[in-house]
Scaffold this motif. Sequence first.
Motif, mmCIF file in Angstrom:
data_model
loop_
_atom_site.group_PDB
_atom_site.id
_atom_site.type_symbol
_atom_site.label_atom_id
_atom_site.label_comp_id
_atom_site.label_asym_id
_atom_site.label_seq_id
_atom_site.Cartn_x
_atom_site.Cartn_y
_atom_site.Cartn_z
ATOM 1 N N ARG A 65 -3.819 -113.713 35.755
ATOM 2 C CA ARG A 65 -3.517 -112.372 36.230
ATOM 3 C C ARG A 65 -4.245 -112.071 37.545
ATOM 4 O O ARG A 65 -3.855 -111.191 38.281
ATOM 5 C CB ARG A 65 -3.925 -111.357 35.156
ATOM 6 N N ILE A 66 -5.308 -112.841 37.803
ATOM 7 C CA ILE A 66 -6.086 -112.599 39.016
ATOM 8 C C ILE A 66 -5.188 -112.717 40.249
ATOM 9 O O ILE A 66 -5.300 -111.929 41.185
ATOM 10 C CB ILE A 66 -7.285 -113.579 39.107
ATOM 11 N N SER A 67 -4.236 -113.696 40.228
ATOM 12 C CA SER A 67 -3.361 -113.846 41.397
ATOM 13 C C SER A 67 -2.544 -112.580 41.618
ATOM 14 O O SER A 67 -2.354 -112.157 42.755
ATOM 15 C CB SER A 67 -2.407 -115.030 41.245
ATOM 16 N N THR A 68 -2.074 -111.985 40.538
ATOM 17 C CA THR A 68 -1.316 -110.741 40.670
ATOM 18 C C THR A 68 -2.178 -109.662 41.315
ATOM 19 O O THR A 68 -1.749 -108.974 42.236
ATOM 20 C CB THR A 68 -0.851 -110.261 39.279
ATOM 21 N N TYR A 69 -3.413 -109.556 40.811
ATOM 22 C CA TYR A 69 -4.306 -108.535 41.368
ATOM 23 C C TYR A 69 -4.581 -108.810 42.845
ATOM 24 O O TYR A 69 -4.573 -107.905 43.670
ATOM 25 C CB TYR A 69 -5.634 -108.484 40.602
ATOM 26 N N LEU A 70 -4.830 -110.103 43.163
ATOM 27 C CA LEU A 70 -5.107 -110.457 44.560
ATOM 28 C C LEU A 70 -3.904 -110.128 45.433
ATOM 29 O O LEU A 70 -4.043 -109.642 46.551
ATOM 30 C CB LEU A 70 -5.441 -111.947 44.668
ATOM 31 N N LEU A 96 -1.651 -107.795 44.925
ATOM 32 C CA LEU A 96 -1.600 -106.345 45.088
ATOM 33 C C LEU A 96 -2.619 -105.892 46.121
ATOM 34 O O LEU A 96 -2.329 -105.075 46.990
ATOM 35 C CB LEU A 96 -1.875 -105.652 43.749
ATOM 36 N N LEU A 97 -3.816 -106.496 46.026
ATOM 37 C CA LEU A 97 -4.872 -106.146 46.965
ATOM 38 C C LEU A 97 -4.441 -106.488 48.393
ATOM 39 O O LEU A 97 -4.599 -105.686 49.322
ATOM 40 C CB LEU A 97 -6.149 -106.905 46.610
ATOM 41 N N VAL A 108 -6.661 -114.513 31.461
ATOM 42 C CA VAL A 108 -6.990 -113.526 32.487
ATOM 43 C C VAL A 108 -6.925 -114.102 33.915
ATOM 44 O O VAL A 108 -6.367 -113.468 34.801
ATOM 45 C CB VAL A 108 -8.369 -112.877 32.212
ATOM 46 N N SER A 164 -4.715 -118.741 44.297
ATOM 47 C CA SER A 164 -3.720 -118.545 43.242
ATOM 48 C C SER A 164 -3.102 -119.870 42.810
ATOM 49 O O SER A 164 -2.924 -120.128 41.621
ATOM 50 C CB SER A 164 -2.605 -117.624 43.719
#
Length: 319
Positions: free
Chosen positions: A229-234, A236-237, A226, A281
């Motif tokens: 995936r946080i980097s992807t979410y960050l 996007l944010l 998981v 990230s």
Amino acid sequence: MLPKYSFIVPIYNEAENILEMYRRISQVMNQMDGKVELCFVNDGSRDLSLKIISELHQKDSRVVYLSLARNFGHQIAVTAGLNFVRGEVTVILDADLQDPPELITEMVELWKQGYHIVYAQRIKRSQESWLKRLTAYAFYRILQRLADVTIPTDAGDFCLLDRQVVNVLNKIPERNRYIRGLRSWVGFNQTAIRFERDPRFAGDPKYTFGKSFALAINGIVSFSKVPLRISTYLGLLAAFVSLLMCLLVLYWRIFIPNSPLTGVTIILMAVFFLGAVQLISIGILGEYIGRIYEEVKQRPLYVLSEVAGFEEESELDNY
Ligand code: UDP
Ligand code: MG
């Protein structure tokens, strides 16, 4: 005759605890319905621990021990013990008497009922600092959310393992060993017993804040993807926020000509924000890449300097 029960006790500078530990655990050993071995694993102690252990070994043939060439850490010390013990059942417990040896009888009862793994779950931690209690509480719950396998909350390394489980664990070649996670990953019939964790008998905790933190990160990274995936979410944010800022700037330009928030301030904010996102990230990636590096190096998990009381000499050739 091989022992039926093996108890593994990792030791790192526990000179003040070993004799009291031995006294309490011998009472349990005397009640067992089969041969017992008590395996101390000296994890590079710099005090008198090794001397005390070897004296116990001279006096009592049930006491066997391994000594690692330096401090390899608790998880590795337990792994070394698991590689050597010969019992049908193995119990892992700490040397500082925070894991009461008297619980072993209860654990063995459950093993006799057919459970392969009995782990001890702490319902209360007496006299541990609020910081430790709070971080432990939060960590176990985050881990449970993130991990691919269900890792029970508030269960430490104090547990009973059937021979079948020990054999599986010994076959897992992973270097970054988070034993509580691996134990859940194995499967079989698992059950918990609940207990109140006693305070340390003597001495200071050997798990410093740094070591506990490293163990926590290890637990998460070893059992979850998981964070990647946080980097992807960050990302996007960040994209969303920059779009929002564009609109805001446009609004300010048109309706509030002298707003102080436009210009350098907002650019600096954006630069810092993006810099932080990128560094976090890269850090997360680094955690995983570092572990891949550790695994491919294929170094042995530990180096032994002394082994006493195990008759099967053949096992020693492996290290
Ligand atoms: N320990 C070890 N190597 C280390 C740190 C700890 O073998 O590098 C052993 C220690 O001697 C003890 C057990 O692991 O028997 C648990 O350590 P501690 O009591 O400090 O941990 P805590 O109870 O705070 O989780
Ligand atoms: Mg302790």
